[in-house]
Design an enzyme around this catalytic site. Structure first.
Site, mmCIF file in Angstrom:
data_model
loop_
_atom_site.group_PDB
_atom_site.id
_atom_site.type_symbol
_atom_site.label_atom_id
_atom_site.label_comp_id
_atom_site.label_asym_id
_atom_site.label_seq_id
_atom_site.Cartn_x
_atom_site.Cartn_y
_atom_site.Cartn_z
ATOM 1 N N GLU A 24 0.828 -1.209 0.000
ATOM 2 C CA GLU A 24 0.000 0.000 0.000
ATOM 3 C C GLU A 24 0.859 1.253 0.000
ATOM 4 O OE1 GLU A 24 -3.420 -2.200 2.778
ATOM 5 O OE2 GLU A 24 -2.024 -0.773 3.690
ATOM 6 N N GLY A 76 2.050 4.936 -0.480
ATOM 7 C CA GLY A 76 1.422 6.245 -0.595
ATOM 8 C C GLY A 76 2.498 7.279 -0.876
ATOM 9 N N ARG A 77 3.105 7.738 0.204
ATOM 10 C CA ARG A 77 4.097 8.812 0.137
ATOM 11 C C ARG A 77 5.194 8.564 -0.907
ATOM 12 N NH1 ARG A 77 5.182 11.925 4.708
ATOM 13 N NH2 ARG A 77 4.123 10.303 5.895
ATOM 14 N N ARG A 129 1.752 19.785 7.317
ATOM 15 C CA ARG A 129 2.801 18.887 7.818
ATOM 16 C C ARG A 129 3.820 19.577 8.745
ATOM 17 N NH1 ARG A 129 6.101 16.383 5.315
ATOM 18 N NH2 ARG A 129 5.947 14.505 6.551
ATOM 19 N N TYR A 152 3.573 17.804 12.265
ATOM 20 C CA TYR A 152 4.630 16.807 12.528
ATOM 21 C C TYR A 152 6.015 17.437 12.679
ATOM 22 C CZ TYR A 152 1.085 14.019 9.942
ATOM 23 O OH TYR A 152 -0.064 13.440 9.456
ATOM 24 N N CYS A 191 -4.206 32.677 11.757
ATOM 25 C CA CYS A 191 -4.112 33.212 13.114
ATOM 26 C C CYS A 191 -3.730 32.124 14.118
ATOM 27 C CB CYS A 191 -5.431 33.866 13.498
ATOM 28 S SG CYS A 191 -5.886 35.137 12.323
ATOM 29 N N GLU A 192 -2.532 31.593 13.961
ATOM 30 C CA GLU A 192 -1.976 30.568 14.854
ATOM 31 C C GLU A 192 -0.463 30.724 14.797
ATOM 32 O OE1 GLU A 192 -3.544 27.552 16.188
ATOM 33 O OE2 GLU A 192 -5.526 27.841 15.294
ATOM 34 N N TYR A 207 0.193 13.946 1.458
ATOM 35 C CA TYR A 207 -0.376 14.520 2.671
ATOM 36 C C TYR A 207 -0.294 16.047 2.635
ATOM 37 C CZ TYR A 207 0.118 9.631 3.739
ATOM 38 O OH TYR A 207 0.051 8.272 3.654
HETATM 39 C C1 LIG Z 1 -1.532 5.718 5.378
HETATM 40 C C2 LIG Z 1 -1.574 4.284 5.061
HETATM 41 C C3 LIG Z 1 -0.748 3.769 4.045
HETATM 42 C C4 LIG Z 1 0.235 4.594 3.265
HETATM 43 O O1 LIG Z 1 1.320 5.038 4.015
HETATM 44 P P1 LIG Z 1 2.543 5.748 3.287
HETATM 45 O O2 LIG Z 1 3.462 6.071 4.384
HETATM 46 O O3 LIG Z 1 2.005 6.974 2.620
HETATM 47 O O4 LIG Z 1 3.112 4.776 2.311
HETATM 48 C C5 LIG Z 1 -0.860 2.422 3.765
HETATM 49 N N1 LIG Z 1 -1.727 1.619 4.430
HETATM 50 C C6 LIG Z 1 -2.524 2.092 5.408
HETATM 51 C C7 LIG Z 1 -3.458 1.160 6.089
HETATM 52 C C8 LIG Z 1 -2.469 3.429 5.755
HETATM 53 O O5 LIG Z 1 -3.263 3.888 6.739
#
Ligand SMILES: *Cc1c(COP(=O)(O)O)cnc(C)c1O
Length: 413
Positions: free
Chosen positions: A273, A275-276, A312, A316, A342-343, A371
């Site tokens: 999975e 993402g980033r 971000r 973070y 305003c923060e 993100y």
């Molecule tokens: C957020 C998330 C991802 C993706 O995470 P990345 O760090 O962006 O690769 C994959 N699986 C689940 C269940 C997530 O919540």
């Protein structure tokens, strides 16, 4: 790797000067490089091609339809965490049988929607969720395909908010509870066990935690097979880190290498999975300097993007490079780049050494493709920014800038 480069003193995205895009679209704006996205998709898919696999793009990282569609076109599926994300994935053309659905708080309505659309797998995160899913599926005369999300109690050494694989986190079930739940699920009429899932966190920059997680999951799959339950899909989650500053995260190939023997031994399909790692460095947020301001202890550049556009750094304490869109000569000073919200937490960089910009200068907040827009909000009643996709010498607005009217849609007095 990305296609944001200087030619002479001017920043380009692929073959277009960023300045040209801004002339048309204004600021703040997210700009994505299609060539970079395609490259990342190819590298990632290439890393896994030696095994039976399915890569499900985690669309919470960047849920623009054009981005999702691009990955779907490269054979990827989608990892979703809400009904809304299922809707987006389907709209973007992801086949339902390539959608995996995680999240600790799935509602009954979301379960029914996912079942109606025939998704690949529910990644179940608790005993109560499993019971509800069983009942929803039985009411619909269906069997819900399920993986139980296992929390392997592994420290991914990342920011506490994006660490998800520790016993104290809200995600998944620990190894022993998961084992018990598999035995229980086996007897449920509305459930069909099809996989096992884990996801230990995000922006992980070492291979160790991934290896440990896979070892533990593999052990549990073997134990469960011993009870006569076949696990066809091993979903190892996402979390591969990227370089924001000087990190040296494992490459997709290094990660995939550790999985080949596991996949061979177990004979499962490997689902991941990402993402980033696919989108992070493929996007920037471009903002304009409004004012310069000095106090006795600080120098500020106040820009027209804020924490509502990119949260971000505030959330973070994350680092983003900030590049001038047109380089200029000048004094290098330490300054804070802050937004109009305003923060006091509304900043992109603090005490950053950079050539002092001038009012009206454009700055690119780098590595904002993951993100970024997806976590943006209308805080301070600020319309959300536009999103642009660059393809070679052309660009397209893939999400228009919101208007004031958009801000009050659905409200009544
Ligand atoms: C957020 C998330 C991802 C993706 O995470 P990345 O760090 O962006 O690769 C994959 N699986 C689940 C269940 C997530 O919540």
């Amino acid at each position: 790797m990305h296609h944001f480069q200087y030619h002479d003193e001017e920043l380009y995205c692929e073959d277009i000067p960023v300045r040209k895009i801004i002339q048309d679209v204004g600021t703040p704006v997210y700009i994505y490089s299609r060539r970079t996205l395609e490259h990342h998709a190819r590298v990632y898919e290439g890393a896994f091609e030696q095994m039976d696999h399915l890569s499900c793009f985690a669309i919470k990282a960047n849920s623009n339809l054009s981005v999702i569609r691009l990955f779907a076109g490269n054979g990827m599926g989608a990892d979703v965490v809400s009904g809304g994300e299922i809707f987006r994935a389907l709209k973007a053309g992801v086949p339902p049988d390539r959608i995996v659905f995680a999240g600790v708080g799935k509602t009954k309505a979301e379960m029914a929607y996912a079942l109606r659309r025939g998704i690949l797998m529910f990644n179940c995160e608790s005993s109560a969720e499993l019971d509800l899913l069983d009942s929803v599926a039985r009411d619909m005369n269906k069997k819900a395909p399920v993986a139980i999300r296992v929390n392997p109690d592994i420290d991914a050494s990342t920011h506490p908010y994006i660490s998800t694989g520790l016993e104290k986190n809200k995600f998944g079930l620990n190894m022993e509870s998961a084992f018990q739940e598999y035995l229980r699920a086996k007897e449920m009429k509305g459930i069909e066990i099809t996989g096992m899932h884990t996801h230990i966190g995000s922006q992980i920059t070492e291979i160790g935690p991934f290896r440990d997680a896979v070892d533990r999951i593999k052990g549990l799959i073997e134990r469960i097979s011993g009870k006569g339950l076949a696990i066809r899909n091993m979903d190892i989650g996402g979390g591969l880190g990227i370089r924001y500053r000087d990190e040296t995260p494992p490459t997709p190939a290094e990660w995939a290498q550790t999985l080949i023997p596991v996949s061979n031994d177990l004979g499962c399909r490997i689902i991941s999975e990402p993402g980033r790692v696919l989108v992070g460095n493929a996007g920037v947020l471009v903002t304009r300097v409004l004012y310069l301001k000095n106090t006795s202890v600080k120098r500020f550049a106040i820009v027209d993007a804020g924490m509502n556009d990119l949260i971000r750094p505030s959330l973070y304490q994350s680092y983003h490079d900030i590049w001038p869109v047109c380089r200029r000569e000048g004094e290098v000073i330490n300054m804070d780049i802050v937004g109009p919200i305003c923060e006091s937490g509304d900043f992109f960089a603090r005490d950053r050494a950079m050539t002092m910009p001038m009012p009206n200068d454009l700055l690119a907040v780098m590595s904002a493709g993951a993100y970024g827009f997806t976590m943006s909000s209308n805080y301070n009643s600020r319309p959300r920014s536009a999103e642009v996709m660059v393809d070679g010498g052309e660009f397209m607005v893939v999400r228009g800038r919101e208007t004031y009217e958009d801000l009050i849609r659905g409200e009544t007095v």
